[in-house]
Design a protein around this motif. Structure first.
Motif, PDB file in Angstrom:
ATOM      1  N   GLY A  13      58.663  49.562 -54.775  1.00  0.00           N
ATOM      2  CA  GLY A  13      57.939  50.737 -55.233  1.00  0.00           C
ATOM      3  C   GLY A  13      57.133  51.476 -54.240  1.00  0.00           C
ATOM      4  N   SER A  14      56.748  52.703 -54.396  1.00  0.00           N
ATOM      5  CA  SER A  14      56.205  53.525 -53.255  1.00  0.00           C
ATOM      6  C   SER A  14      54.963  53.414 -52.961  1.00  0.00           C
ATOM      7  CB  SER A  14      56.120  54.995 -54.211  1.00  0.00           C
ATOM      8  OG  SER A  14      55.287  54.971 -55.268  1.00  0.00           O
ATOM      9  N   ALA A  15      54.123  52.226 -53.331  1.00  0.00           N
ATOM     10  CA  ALA A  15      52.897  51.737 -53.007  1.00  0.00           C
ATOM     11  C   ALA A  15      53.166  51.134 -51.431  1.00  0.00           C
ATOM     12  CB  ALA A  15      52.437  50.656 -53.560  1.00  0.00           C
ATOM     13  N   LEU A  16      54.368  50.800 -51.116  1.00  0.00           N
ATOM     14  CA  LEU A  16      54.536  50.436 -49.791  1.00  0.00           C
ATOM     15  C   LEU A  16      54.305  51.805 -48.805  1.00  0.00           C
ATOM     16  CD1 LEU A  16      57.928  48.220 -50.318  1.00  0.00           C
ATOM     17  CD2 LEU A  16      55.801  47.462 -49.476  1.00  0.00           C
ATOM     18  N   ASN A  17      54.737  52.885 -49.222  1.00  0.00           N
ATOM     19  CA  ASN A  17      54.495  53.937 -48.067  1.00  0.00           C
ATOM     20  C   ASN A  17      53.214  54.068 -47.396  1.00  0.00           C
ATOM     21  OD1 ASN A  17      57.241  54.808 -47.883  1.00  0.00           O
ATOM     22  ND2 ASN A  17      57.157  55.913 -49.994  1.00  0.00           N
ATOM     23  N   GLN A  18      52.353  53.441 -47.988  1.00  0.00           N
ATOM     24  CA  GLN A  18      50.864  53.312 -47.298  1.00  0.00           C
ATOM     25  C   GLN A  18      50.905  52.722 -46.056  1.00  0.00           C
ATOM     26  OE1 GLN A  18      47.529  52.012 -49.462  1.00  0.00           O
ATOM     27  NE2 GLN A  18      48.710  50.461 -50.763  1.00  0.00           N
ATOM     28  N   HIS A  19      51.919  51.668 -46.180  1.00  0.00           N
ATOM     29  CA  HIS A  19      51.655  50.685 -44.873  1.00  0.00           C
ATOM     30  C   HIS A  19      52.829  51.092 -43.902  1.00  0.00           C
ATOM     31  CE1 HIS A  19      49.287  47.728 -47.154  1.00  0.00           C
ATOM     32  NE2 HIS A  19      50.114  48.100 -48.091  1.00  0.00           N
ATOM     33  N   ARG A  20      53.386  52.065 -43.999  1.00  0.00           N
ATOM     34  CA  ARG A  20      54.638  52.479 -43.174  1.00  0.00           C
ATOM     35  C   ARG A  20      54.058  52.971 -41.761  1.00  0.00           C
ATOM     36  NH1 ARG A  20      60.125  55.809 -43.716  1.00  0.00           N
ATOM     37  NH2 ARG A  20      60.372  56.578 -41.613  1.00  0.00           N
ATOM     38  N   PRO A  21      53.014  53.463 -41.718  1.00  0.00           N
ATOM     39  CA  PRO A  21      52.427  53.918 -40.235  1.00  0.00           C
ATOM     40  C   PRO A  21      52.406  52.506 -39.292  1.00  0.00           C
ATOM     41  CG  PRO A  21      51.331  55.369 -41.959  1.00  0.00           C
ATOM     42  CD  PRO A  21      52.187  54.210 -42.729  1.00  0.00           C
ATOM     43  N   ARG A  22      51.994  51.514 -40.084  1.00  0.00           N
ATOM     44  CA  ARG A  22      51.888  50.267 -39.438  1.00  0.00           C
ATOM     45  C   ARG A  22      53.257  49.633 -38.699  1.00  0.00           C
ATOM     46  NH1 ARG A  22      46.715  48.222 -40.081  1.00  0.00           N
ATOM     47  NH2 ARG A  22      47.079  47.010 -38.287  1.00  0.00           N
ATOM     48  N   PHE A  23      54.349  50.272 -39.361  1.00  0.00           N
ATOM     49  CA  PHE A  23      55.654  49.562 -38.868  1.00  0.00           C
ATOM     50  C   PHE A  23      56.287  50.711 -38.052  1.00  0.00           C
ATOM     51  CE2 PHE A  23      54.716  46.896 -42.267  1.00  0.00           C
ATOM     52  CZ  PHE A  23      55.080  45.806 -42.141  1.00  0.00           C
ATOM     53  N   GLU A  24      55.769  51.921 -38.002  1.00  0.00           N
ATOM     54  CA  GLU A  24      56.431  52.912 -37.077  1.00  0.00           C
ATOM     55  C   GLU A  24      56.384  52.777 -35.820  1.00  0.00           C
ATOM     56  OE1 GLU A  24      54.697  56.410 -38.785  1.00  0.00           O
ATOM     57  OE2 GLU A  24      56.443  56.669 -40.224  1.00  0.00           O
ATOM     58  N   GLN A  25      55.300  52.161 -35.249  1.00  0.00           N
ATOM     59  CA  GLN A  25      55.270  51.492 -33.849  1.00  0.00           C
ATOM     60  C   GLN A  25      54.432  50.089 -33.924  1.00  0.00           C
ATOM     61  OE1 GLN A  25      53.889  54.361 -30.713  1.00  0.00           O
ATOM     62  NE2 GLN A  25      56.523  54.399 -31.385  1.00  0.00           N
ATOM     63  N   ALA A  26      55.282  49.261 -33.356  1.00  0.00           N
ATOM     64  CA  ALA A  26      54.865  47.796 -33.362  1.00  0.00           C
ATOM     65  C   ALA A  26      54.056  47.647 -32.239  1.00  0.00           C
ATOM     66  CB  ALA A  26      56.149  46.927 -33.003  1.00  0.00           C
ATOM     67  N   GLY A  27      52.526  47.114 -32.445  1.00  0.00           N
ATOM     68  CA  GLY A  27      51.640  46.878 -31.499  1.00  0.00           C
ATOM     69  C   GLY A  27      51.651  45.457 -30.902  1.00  0.00           C
ATOM     70  N   GLN A  28      50.773  45.082 -30.344  1.00  0.00           N
ATOM     71  CA  GLN A  28      50.492  43.607 -29.761  1.00  0.00           C
ATOM     72  C   GLN A  28      49.887  42.995 -30.862  1.00  0.00           C
ATOM     73  OE1 GLN A  28      51.978  42.817 -27.132  1.00  0.00           O
ATOM     74  NE2 GLN A  28      51.453  40.640 -27.245  1.00  0.00           N
ATOM     75  N   THR A  29      49.237  43.507 -31.792  1.00  0.00           N
ATOM     76  CA  THR A  29      48.638  42.795 -32.992  1.00  0.00           C
ATOM     77  C   THR A  29      49.913  42.824 -34.170  1.00  0.00           C
ATOM     78  OG1 THR A  29      46.617  43.307 -32.775  1.00  0.00           O
ATOM     79  CG2 THR A  29      46.759  42.672 -34.588  1.00  0.00           C
ATOM     80  N   THR A  30      50.009  41.717 -34.893  1.00  0.00           N
ATOM     81  CA  THR A  30      51.172  41.636 -35.970  1.00  0.00           C
ATOM     82  C   THR A  30      50.281  42.340 -37.146  1.00  0.00           C
ATOM     83  OG1 THR A  30      51.620  39.464 -34.968  1.00  0.00           O
ATOM     84  CG2 THR A  30      52.311  40.144 -37.386  1.00  0.00           C
ATOM     85  N   TYR A  31      51.361  42.856 -37.793  1.00  0.00           N
ATOM     86  CA  TYR A  31      51.230  43.566 -39.368  1.00  0.00           C
ATOM     87  C   TYR A  31      52.062  43.115 -40.204  1.00  0.00           C
ATOM     88  CZ  TYR A  31      49.502  46.592 -42.876  1.00  0.00           C
ATOM     89  OH  TYR A  31      48.738  47.083 -44.180  1.00  0.00           O
ATOM     90  N   GLY A  32      51.850  42.457 -41.328  1.00  0.00           N
ATOM     91  CA  GLY A  32      52.967  42.004 -42.338  1.00  0.00           C
ATOM     92  C   GLY A  32      52.377  42.323 -43.526  1.00  0.00           C
ATOM     93  N   LEU A  33      53.826  42.468 -44.452  1.00  0.00           N
ATOM     94  CA  LEU A  33      53.779  42.510 -45.650  1.00  0.00           C
ATOM     95  C   LEU A  33      54.537  41.203 -46.470  1.00  0.00           C
ATOM     96  CD1 LEU A  33      54.808  46.508 -45.996  1.00  0.00           C
ATOM     97  CD2 LEU A  33      52.534  45.563 -46.567  1.00  0.00           C
ATOM     98  N   LEU A  34      53.921  40.948 -47.566  1.00  0.00           N
ATOM     99  CA  LEU A  34      54.658  40.089 -48.417  1.00  0.00           C
ATOM    100  C   LEU A  34      54.824  40.603 -49.708  1.00  0.00           C
ATOM    101  CD1 LEU A  34      55.798  37.257 -48.796  1.00  0.00           C
ATOM    102  CD2 LEU A  34      53.356  36.630 -49.669  1.00  0.00           C
ATOM    103  N   CYS A  35      56.182  40.982 -50.004  1.00  0.00           N
ATOM    104  CA  CYS A  35      56.404  41.580 -51.355  1.00  0.00           C
ATOM    105  C   CYS A  35      57.402  40.761 -52.218  1.00  0.00           C
ATOM    106  CB  CYS A  35      57.610  42.772 -50.719  1.00  0.00           C
ATOM    107  SG  CYS A  35      57.047  43.834 -49.668  1.00  0.00           S
ATOM    108  N   CYS A  36      57.067  40.535 -53.269  1.00  0.00           N
ATOM    109  CA  CYS A  36      57.535  39.699 -54.284  1.00  0.00           C
ATOM    110  C   CYS A  36      57.985  40.495 -55.491  1.00  0.00           C
ATOM    111  CB  CYS A  36      56.842  38.676 -54.855  1.00  0.00           C
ATOM    112  SG  CYS A  36      56.130  37.603 -53.158  1.00  0.00           S
ATOM    113  N   ARG A  37      59.364  40.287 -55.891  1.00  0.00           N
ATOM    114  CA  ARG A  37      59.741  41.100 -57.029  1.00  0.00           C
ATOM    115  C   ARG A  37      60.191  39.601 -58.044  1.00  0.00           C
ATOM    116  NH1 ARG A  37      63.163  46.028 -58.713  1.00  0.00           N
ATOM    117  NH2 ARG A  37      61.086  46.636 -58.827  1.00  0.00           N
TER     118      ARG A  37
END
Length: 184
Positions: A13-37
């Motif tokens: 779903g499109s709700a993921l798009n709000q998280h996209r900027p955190r994946f466009e550039q990987a920083g030293q700090t980890t960012y993660g999504l747990l998606c379950c269908r």
């Protein structure tokens, strides 16, 4: 193996798009999504930022309660449960061990159900700490794959990042080449 961001959005779903900027550039700090269908109409999403985001996600109710409940109720006649853990860099050695342990525990608790569903680990690029002493190794990728994780590089945008290309080389030696598709 490559998983395109658009596949995640189409599937979860499109709700993921709000998280996209955190994946466009990987920083030293980890960012993660747990998606379950859990079914064609039931999705859940969790996210975590900070050191060892994937370890934090494994401690959420989504992983510890909701997913086991879904597996408990799942039958072979149901749609496949698809779980995607997307992180902006591959797991460190400690998180690799936690991911292996967490999936192994699900498989032990649900031996007929766990392995018949999908658990995808998608990382944007290869991890190496600032001191260049800790990194994701080829052995880590083998262990994750052997534990049941489908390994892939998460492509956000038209091309893979430089760290993504490095990770892809390692994953291809373990899991082969191709594109990961998420079926609805």
């Amino acid at each position: 193996m490559i998983l395109h961001w658009e596949q995640l959005v189409l599937h979860y779903g499109s709700a993921l798009n709000q998280h996209r900027p955190r994946f466009e550039q990987a920083g030293q700090t980890t960012y993660g999504l747990l998606c379950c269908r859990y079914s064609p109409t039931e999705d859940e999403l969790g996210y975590s930022a900070g050191d060892h985001a994937e370890a934090n996600l494994l401690r959420t109710a989504l992983w510890t309660a909701h997913l086991p409940n879904a597996l408990r109720a799942w039958t072979p006649h149901d749609s496949c449960i698809t779980v995607t853990l997307a992180i902006n860099r591959s797991p460190c050695r400690n998180c690799t061990a936690l991911l292996i342990s967490a999936l192994s525990a699900l498989y032990r608790n649900f031996p007929a159900r766990g392995p018949r569903n999908r658990f995808i680990l998608a990382a944007k690029g290869a991890y190496e700490d600032a001191g260049m002493t800790t990194r994701t190794t080829q052995n880590d990728l083998h262990r994750l794959h052997d534990a049941g994780w489908e390994l892939c590089v998460l492509q956000v945008g038209p091309t893979l990042s430089a760290r993504g290309r490095i990770l892809l080389e390692g994953i291809e030696r373990v899991a082969g080449r191709g594109f990961v598709r998420l079926h609805g």
